[in-house]
Design a protein around this motif. Structure first.
Motif, PDB file in Angstrom:
ATOM      1  N   GLU A 413     -22.836   1.335   1.071  1.00 43.80           N
ATOM      2  CA  GLU A 413     -23.065   2.584   1.015  1.00 43.80           C
ATOM      3  C   GLU A 413     -22.031   3.526   0.394  1.00 43.80           C
ATOM      4  OE1 GLU A 413     -21.984   4.384   5.451  1.00 43.80           O
ATOM      5  OE2 GLU A 413     -23.670   3.448   5.241  1.00 43.80           O
ATOM      6  N   TYR A 415     -20.952   7.453   0.243  1.00 44.60           N
ATOM      7  CA  TYR A 415     -20.920   8.648   0.924  1.00 44.60           C
ATOM      8  C   TYR A 415     -21.885   8.792   2.015  1.00 44.60           C
ATOM      9  CZ  TYR A 415     -17.306  10.156  -2.653  1.00 44.60           C
ATOM     10  OH  TYR A 415     -16.327  10.326  -3.335  1.00 44.60           O
ATOM     11  N   GLY A 416     -22.248   8.004   2.584  1.00 50.77           N
ATOM     12  CA  GLY A 416     -23.343   7.854   3.652  1.00 50.77           C
ATOM     13  C   GLY A 416     -24.827   7.468   3.234  1.00 50.77           C
ATOM     14  N   ARG A 417     -24.833   7.268   1.838  1.00 48.19           N
ATOM     15  CA  ARG A 417     -26.337   7.041   1.384  1.00 48.19           C
ATOM     16  C   ARG A 417     -26.285   5.338   0.861  1.00 48.19           C
ATOM     17  NH1 ARG A 417     -25.695  12.271  -0.803  1.00 48.19           N
ATOM     18  NH2 ARG A 417     -27.290  13.752  -0.250  1.00 48.19           N
ATOM     19  N   VAL A 521     -28.573  10.603   5.077  1.00 50.10           N
ATOM     20  CA  VAL A 521     -27.135  10.398   5.096  1.00 50.10           C
ATOM     21  C   VAL A 521     -26.909   9.894   6.410  1.00 50.10           C
ATOM     22  CG1 VAL A 521     -24.807  11.731   4.597  1.00 50.10           C
ATOM     23  CG2 VAL A 521     -27.102  12.344   3.353  1.00 50.10           C
ATOM     24  N   ALA A 522     -26.165   8.731   6.195  1.00 52.34           N
ATOM     25  CA  ALA A 522     -25.646   8.205   7.711  1.00 52.34           C
ATOM     26  C   ALA A 522     -24.298   9.015   7.980  1.00 52.34           C
ATOM     27  CB  ALA A 522     -25.693   6.669   7.470  1.00 52.34           C
ATOM     28  N   PRO A 523     -23.866   9.004   9.254  1.00 54.82           N
ATOM     29  CA  PRO A 523     -22.643   9.650   9.468  1.00 54.82           C
ATOM     30  C   PRO A 523     -21.517   8.641   9.221  1.00 54.82           C
ATOM     31  CG  PRO A 523     -23.756   9.090  11.644  1.00 54.82           C
ATOM     32  CD  PRO A 523     -24.665   8.739  10.453  1.00 54.82           C
ATOM     33  N   THR A 524     -20.600   9.308   8.775  1.00 56.25           N
ATOM     34  CA  THR A 524     -19.206   8.267   8.475  1.00 56.25           C
ATOM     35  C   THR A 524     -18.518   7.914   9.853  1.00 56.25           C
ATOM     36  OG1 THR A 524     -18.642   9.663   6.367  1.00 56.25           O
ATOM     37  CG2 THR A 524     -17.054   8.284   7.467  1.00 56.25           C
ATOM     38  N   THR A 525     -18.310   6.656   9.809  1.00 55.89           N
ATOM     39  CA  THR A 525     -17.654   6.052  11.015  1.00 55.89           C
ATOM     40  C   THR A 525     -16.503   5.237  10.564  1.00 55.89           C
ATOM     41  OG1 THR A 525     -18.954   3.806  10.867  1.00 55.89           O
ATOM     42  CG2 THR A 525     -19.749   5.948  12.074  1.00 55.89           C
ATOM     43  N   SER A 528     -17.222   2.531   7.938  1.00 57.73           N
ATOM     44  CA  SER A 528     -17.694   3.062   6.520  1.00 57.73           C
ATOM     45  C   SER A 528     -16.603   2.656   5.648  1.00 57.73           C
ATOM     46  CB  SER A 528     -17.975   4.540   6.516  1.00 57.73           C
ATOM     47  OG  SER A 528     -19.066   4.818   7.358  1.00 57.73           O
TER      48      SER A 528
END
Length: 569
Positions: A413, A415-417, A521-525, A528
């Motif tokens: 992914e 930037y969350g995509r 958009v998935a949250p950044t963890t 990531s």
């Protein structure tokens, strides 16, 4: 070496504020620039009958881009074939043959400017100014428009994704982006550069060729006819727009195009100015300043490596002159006014971008120097062409994200995509068509006797053919001269490489950006993949080099590497 460092420093120092200016041009909020340029743009939009505020899907954006180039191409094709009947032709130059006119049209609508003709002898002033220079303004602006559409769609920080009226993701409006690039950037910058060049003595007149009497009365020449014309405006836009097509056949190695050390300095900086500025623009426009540091760091590393090889190579003796002259730098095919280092730097800059102009003959470079120029074009993302170079770099960045994620066991992914099968297929199409087309056409040309029309046998002859197709696909335009390239085979086969090399690497990333923007958009963890880091920059650098070497090392070994070893032996 001081001159080389100075040119790099000046280019970077000018590119930074120009990048901020470019970000202001495409800012979604109104700026003071609107009051200055807005009325001019309004007139242009009304004249061509478009709605600049209407959002477009990637398909509509791509169709508008292709439609513009098709219309311009048809107009230019007619002008080139009928220039003998058109005005502003004081030297009575006849129209081009159909295949040469087709190649020239394909070359200039793709921002390549590969020339199978000599401009001073085969183009009228009308064809130069109305056909050629117009495309030299419009085509780089189209590259900038495509880049801005991709950046704002897939990489910008924002709360929500814009859509068109019927639902698909909006990538902006092609006509608004194009006109802004022309009115607010290309024309003002070309005007300033043209003034600097005219100040240094580059001709700028609509008079016909001038006649001069040789100073040496013993010369078997009563008089000399010197073609002139509005040279300064064309040289200015050819440099700042990474166009490269010169008024004269030998390009900026001719004193009339490049008369002084100052003009050489200006023209060299102009080659990389906008490509560098677009990297700075990307950080400001997307709100990701560290992205600029990553991209510029990798690009400068690639540039320094390959430029260093070229300068080192051209400062070595020419092995073919061993025992015939005093040892020194390789000055074959170079202007002694500039010397080996300045010519090698220009050769590197012009192939690291899609400029293609020359101030010396690349065919006369030592083999490893020529190999470094080929590597520049194989990579085609070290600054690159106006707009398109950074698009190519972003493709490599996404490929590095995919490979890096797999290596650490994460779902790819950026930037969350998520990067999924559709995105990887588009990246593969845009990147793999290059070696397939270049190597396929090269093999065909050298396999059929008499087709290549190259002037050198053996290893260097292969390099000549390889360089021509690489230059066409990379939208560069420079050449290893010595080819008899004004033939139906060369004109038509290069036209195919020119068109595919321009539009597939624009349309595929445009579709990719729209697909990414439409995803949640998935949250950044902590799991990531961190993109904007030195470690990822090294990974991206490695991916770029490995892709170029794995694709082209065999043909490099058969061409310039084998030539270098044979000369050394």
């Amino acid at each position: 070496m001081n001159e080389v460092l100075l040119i790099y420093a000046v280019a970077l120092l000018l590119a930074w504020p120009l990048g901020r200016y470019l970000a202001a041009i495409y800012s979604p909020t109104p700026t003071a620039l609107d009051r200055v340029f807005g009325p001019i743009e309004w007139v242009i939009h009304r004249a061509i009958g478009v709605q600049p505020l209407a959002p477009m899907s990637w398909k509509d954006y791509g169709k508008a881009l292709l439609k513009l180039h098709v219309i311009l191409g048809l107009i230019v094709l007619v002008i080139l074939m009928q220039q003998g009947r058109l005005p502003l032709n004081p030297d009575g130059i006849a129209g081009m043959s159909w295949d040469l006119a087709l190649h020239t049209t394909a070359s200039f609508i793709t921002n390549t400017n590969q020339q199978h003709y000599s401009g001073q002898a085969q183009l009228s002033y009308f064809a130069h100014l109305v056909a050629i220079v117009s495309l030299q303004v419009i085509t780089p602006a189209a590259g900038i428009a495509a880049l801005v559409a991709i950046l704002r769609t897939a990489f910008a920080r924002r709360e929500e994704t814009a859509t068109t009226s019927d639902g698909p993701v909006s990538v902006g409006n092609f006509y608004a982006d194009l006109v802004r690039a022309i009115v607010r950037l290309m024309l003002p910058l070309a005007f300033i550069t043209a003034l600097l060049l005219a100040w240094q003595g580059v001709p700028n007149t609509l008079e016909g060729a001038q006649t001069a009497t040789p100073l040496d009365p013993s010369a078997a020449l009563a008089e000399q006819r010197i073609p002139v014309g509005p040279v300064a405006p064309m040289v200015a836009i050819k440099q700042v727009g990474t166009n490269g097509g010169g008024w004269y056949g030998p390009n900026s190695s001719v004193p009339l195009e490049n008369p002084t050390p100052v003009s050489n300095f200006v023209e060299t900086v102009a080659i990389v100015l906008i490509p560098m500025a677009l990297v700075f623009m990307a950080g400001y426009l997307t709100g990701r300043r560290r992205l600029t540091l990553l991209v510029m760091g990798v690009m400068l590393t690639l540039s320094a490596m390959l430029t260093g090889v070229a300068i080192w190579s051209e400062n070595q003796p020419n092995d073919t002159f061993a025992g015939l002259a005093a040892e020194g730098p390789n000055l074959e095919g170079k202007e002694v006014r500039f010397g080996a280092a300045a010519t090698a730097l220009w050769g590197s800059f012009t192939t690291q971008t899609s400029n293609g102009s020359v101030n010396g003959m690349h065919d006369s470079f030592n083999p490893l120097g020529g190999a470094s120029l080929l590597m520049d074009m194989f990579i085609n993302a070290t600054f690159g062409g106006v707009g398109v170079g950074l698009i190519n770099f972003l493709l490599f960045l996404l490929l590095a994200v995919f490979l890096g994620s797999l290596m650490v066991g994460r779902s790819p992914e950026v930037y969350g995509r998520a990067l999924e099968a559709k995105e990887i297929k588009l990246i593969s199409i845009a990147l793999l068509i290059q070696p397939l087309l270049i190597l396929g056409l090269t093999a065909t040309a050298v396999a059929i006797p008499g087709l290549a029309q190259n002037s050198n046998p053996g290893f260097h002859g292969l390099s000549q053919v390889l360089y021509e197709y690489t230059s066409a696909f990379a939208n560069n335009g420079s050449g290893f001269e010595g080819l008899g390239d004004d033939t139906p085979w060369w004109n038509l086969s290069c036209a195919v490489a020119l068109i595919l090399g321009r539009f597939i690497p624009i349309l595929a990333p445009l579709a990719l950006a729209a697909h990414l923007a439409g995803k949640r958009v998935a949250p950044t963890t902590s799991g990531s993949l961190a993109v904007e880091t030195p470690t990822f920059a090294v990974l991206t650098l490695g991916v770029i080099l490995m892709f170029a070497l794995l694709s082209f090392f065999p043909v490099l070994a058969l061409g310039p590497v084998a030539e270098s070893l044979s000369l050394a032996g």
